[in-house]
Design a protein around this motif. Structure first.
Motif, PDB file in Angstrom:
ATOM      1  N   LYS A   1      14.475  15.532  -5.653  1.00 41.40           N
ATOM      2  CA  LYS A   1      15.795  16.179  -5.670  1.00 41.40           C
ATOM      3  C   LYS A   1      16.812  15.487  -4.764  1.00 41.40           C
ATOM      4  CE  LYS A   1      13.934  20.748  -6.595  1.00 41.40           C
ATOM      5  NZ  LYS A   1      14.180  20.639  -8.029  1.00 41.40           N
ATOM      6  N   LEU A   2      16.377  14.543  -3.939  1.00 40.35           N
ATOM      7  CA  LEU A   2      17.300  13.928  -2.969  1.00 40.35           C
ATOM      8  C   LEU A   2      18.044  12.744  -3.608  1.00 40.35           C
ATOM      9  CD1 LEU A   2      15.004  14.089   0.205  1.00 40.35           C
ATOM     10  CD2 LEU A   2      16.634  15.793  -0.623  1.00 40.35           C
ATOM     11  N   GLN A   3      19.174  12.399  -2.966  1.00 40.05           N
ATOM     12  CA  GLN A   3      20.097  11.409  -3.559  1.00 40.05           C
ATOM     13  C   GLN A   3      19.633   9.962  -3.348  1.00 40.05           C
ATOM     14  OE1 GLN A   3      24.060  11.795  -1.949  1.00 40.05           O
ATOM     15  NE2 GLN A   3      24.708   9.979  -3.086  1.00 40.05           N
ATOM     16  N   SER A   4      19.708   9.181  -4.404  1.00 42.03           N
ATOM     17  CA  SER A   4      19.321   7.764  -4.348  1.00 42.03           C
ATOM     18  C   SER A   4      20.184   6.992  -3.340  1.00 42.03           C
ATOM     19  CB  SER A   4      19.518   7.099  -5.714  1.00 42.03           C
ATOM     20  OG  SER A   4      18.754   7.743  -6.673  1.00 42.03           O
ATOM     21  N   ASN A   5      19.602   5.963  -2.741  1.00 41.69           N
ATOM     22  CA  ASN A   5      20.322   5.030  -1.844  1.00 41.69           C
ATOM     23  C   ASN A   5      21.090   5.727  -0.725  1.00 41.69           C
ATOM     24  OD1 ASN A   5      19.639   2.665  -3.349  1.00 41.69           O
ATOM     25  ND2 ASN A   5      21.070   3.404  -4.911  1.00 41.69           N
ATOM     26  N   SER A   6      20.561   6.829  -0.221  1.00 42.41           N
ATOM     27  CA  SER A   6      21.305   7.588   0.783  1.00 42.41           C
ATOM     28  C   SER A   6      20.662   7.509   2.175  1.00 42.41           C
ATOM     29  CB  SER A   6      21.402   9.059   0.355  1.00 42.41           C
ATOM     30  OG  SER A   6      20.111   9.609   0.226  1.00 42.41           O
ATOM     31  N   LEU A   7      19.433   7.016   2.288  1.00 43.53           N
ATOM     32  CA  LEU A   7      18.716   7.078   3.563  1.00 43.53           C
ATOM     33  C   LEU A   7      18.472   5.677   4.128  1.00 43.53           C
ATOM     34  CD1 LEU A   7      16.043   9.739   2.473  1.00 43.53           C
ATOM     35  CD2 LEU A   7      18.343  10.123   3.379  1.00 43.53           C
ATOM     36  N   GLY A   8      18.068   5.643   5.434  1.00 44.66           N
ATOM     37  CA  GLY A   8      17.956   4.342   6.092  1.00 44.66           C
ATOM     38  C   GLY A   8      16.571   3.941   6.533  1.00 44.66           C
ATOM     39  N   ALA A   9      15.568   4.806   6.402  1.00 45.26           N
ATOM     40  CA  ALA A   9      14.206   4.427   6.813  1.00 45.26           C
ATOM     41  C   ALA A   9      13.202   5.506   6.401  1.00 45.26           C
ATOM     42  CB  ALA A   9      14.126   4.244   8.327  1.00 45.26           C
ATOM     43  N   VAL A  10      11.968   5.053   6.145  1.00 39.80           N
ATOM     44  CA  VAL A  10      10.838   5.960   5.900  1.00 39.80           C
ATOM     45  C   VAL A  10       9.838   5.709   7.020  1.00 39.80           C
ATOM     46  CG1 VAL A  10       9.031   6.653   4.273  1.00 39.80           C
ATOM     47  CG2 VAL A  10      11.132   5.562   3.412  1.00 39.80           C
ATOM     48  N   ILE A  11       9.573   6.735   7.818  1.00 36.48           N
ATOM     49  CA  ILE A  11       8.551   6.608   8.866  1.00 36.48           C
ATOM     50  C   ILE A  11       7.646   7.813   8.709  1.00 36.48           C
ATOM     51  CG2 ILE A  11       8.089   6.483  11.347  1.00 36.48           C
ATOM     52  CD1 ILE A  11      10.770   5.147  11.727  1.00 36.48           C
ATOM     53  N   THR A  12       6.383   7.562   8.357  1.00 37.96           N
ATOM     54  CA  THR A  12       5.558   8.706   7.991  1.00 37.96           C
ATOM     55  C   THR A  12       4.078   8.496   8.267  1.00 37.96           C
ATOM     56  OG1 THR A  12       5.196  10.356   6.259  1.00 37.96           O
ATOM     57  CG2 THR A  12       5.205   8.042   5.549  1.00 37.96           C
ATOM     58  N   ASP A  13       3.417   9.620   8.418  1.00 42.34           N
ATOM     59  CA  ASP A  13       1.986   9.682   8.732  1.00 42.34           C
ATOM     60  C   ASP A  13       1.354  10.608   7.686  1.00 42.34           C
ATOM     61  OD1 ASP A  13      -0.464   9.972  10.084  1.00 42.34           O
ATOM     62  OD2 ASP A  13       0.342  11.511  11.425  1.00 42.34           O
ATOM     63  N   PRO A  14       1.073  10.070   6.494  1.00 39.80           N
ATOM     64  CA  PRO A  14       0.585  10.945   5.415  1.00 39.80           C
ATOM     65  C   PRO A  14      -0.853  11.382   5.675  1.00 39.80           C
ATOM     66  CG  PRO A  14       0.525   8.651   4.734  1.00 39.80           C
ATOM     67  CD  PRO A  14       1.147   8.659   6.097  1.00 39.80           C
TER      68      PRO A  14
END
Ligand SMILES: C[S@@+](CC[C@H](N)C(=O)[O-])C[C@H]1O[C@@H](n2cnc3c(N)ncnc32)[C@H](O)[C@@H]1O
Length: 253
Positions: free
Chosen positions: A25-38
Motif C-alpha cells: 500500500k505504500l508509495q513507490s520511490n518514496s523512501l531512502g533505506a531498508v534496514i531490517t532484521d527479519p
C-alpha cells in the motif's frame, strides 16, 4: 487480509499487520533505506525442529526474562527465501535509486539472504560480521556461534558523493540483556552504526521492526521512520518505545 493498525508520532509511522500486505500500500520511490532484521526461520536442522515456537529455538531454559513469542519462524529454507524475495521486491519498489538495504541473518540463512536480496532487485555488496563477543554461551567440543551477519547492497548505484561516509565494515557488540525488549532484539549501538549509511533526511523502513531497535537509531539520527510488526504484543512495545524516543529527541533538539 489481516486487519492493519496504524500509529504515528511526528515523522514516525508504525503499522501492525502483515508486512507484505502493508508494503503493497505504500508509495513507490518514496523512501531512502531498508534496514531490517527479519525472522530467520532458523535454528532447526529438520522441519520438526523448525516448527517449534521461537522461545524453544532462541531462549535458554534458565533465562529469567521471558519474552512474547513472535511470528514468521516456521518456513523451511526454500520457502523462506521465496517469501523473502517477495517482501524485498516490494521494498525495492518503495525506495529511491541509490538507497541502501541492510538485512540481518544468522550463519544458516546467510546464503539464502544474499540470494533473496538480489532476487528482490538490490545489488549485493557485502557482509558486515557482527561479533556478539564471548558473552554468547560456549558450546562443548564446538565453535561458539557468536556472530550474526548483516548483508548489504543498494538499489542501483549507491548515493556516493551525496553522502560520502567511510564506515566500519565489522562490528563487535555484546547483547545487553537489560536493554533487550524482544527475544531476538538487536543492540541499539549496532543499529546506530547501520543508519549512518543513510543520507540525512531520508526515510528508513523496517518491515520487521520487533521492539523497534531500528526505529530508535533512526529517530536519534533524525530520520523519518516507518516500522511494521505483525505481533500485537511487540507492536505495543515498539509503539511505547518509539513514542518515548521521539519525545526525547524533540526535547533535546
Ligand atoms: C527478528 S525480529 C526483529 C527484532 C528487532 N530487530 C528488535 O530489535 O526488536 C523479527 C520480527 O518480525 C515479525 N514478523 C514476522 N513475520 C512478519 C510479517 N509477515 N509481517 C510483519 N512482521 C513480521 C516478528 O513478529 C518479529 O517480531
Amino acid at each position: 487480509m489481516t486487519d492493519i493498525k496504524r500509529f504515528a508520532v511526528g515523522n514516525v509511522v508504525l503499522y501492525q499487520g502483515d508486512s507484505l500486505a502493508i508494503l503493497e500500500k505504500l508509495q513507490s520511490n518514496s523512501l531512502g533505506a531498508v534496514i531490517t532484521d527479519p525472522p530467520y526461520a532458523s535454528s532447526g536442522t529438520s522441519s520438526l525442529t523448525n516448527a517449534q515456537v521461537p522461545s524453544k529455538k532462541y531462549q535458554n531454559n534458565d533465562v529469567k526474562n521471558k519474552f512474547p513469542e513472535f511470528m514468521g519462524e516456521n518456513r523451511d529454507q526454500r520457502s523462506f527465501a521465496f517469501w523473502a524475495s517477495l517482501w524485498v521486491s516490494q521494498c525495492y519498489r518503495l525506495v529511491k535509486t541509490g538507497s541502501p538495504i541492510c538485512v540481518f541473518s544468522d550463519w544458516r540463512q546467510l546464503p539464502a539472504t544474499t540470494d533473496y536480496i538480489q532476487a528482490g532487485g538490490f545489488s549485493f555488496n557485502g557482509i558486515i560480521p557482527w561479533d556478539k563477543t564471548e558473552s554468547v554461551r560456549p558450546a562443548k567440543g564446538k565453535f561458539r556461534c557468536q556472530a550474526e551477519y548483516i548483508a548489504w547492497g543498494f538499489k542501483g548505484k549507491c548515493y556516493g558523493d551525496r553522502h560520502p561516509v567511510y564506515l566500519k565494515g565489522a562490528l563487535r557488540e555484546r547483547v545487553n540483556p537489560r536493554e533487550k525488549l524482544h527475544m531476538t532484539g538487536k543492540p541499539v549501538a549496532v543499529m546506530d552504526h547501520l543508519v549512518q549509511v543513510v543520507p540525512p533526511g531520508e526515510t528508513i523502513i523496517d518491515p520487521f521492526m520487533g521492539s523497534g531497535s531500528t526505529g530508535v537509531a533512526a529517530i536519534k539520527a533524525g530520520h523519518p521512520f516507518i516500522g511494521i510488526e505483525a505481533s500485537p504484543e511487540y507492536f505495543e512495545i515498539a509503539k511505547k518505545r518509539l513514542r518515548a524516543t521521539y519525545r526525547d529527541s524533540i526535547r533535546k533538539a
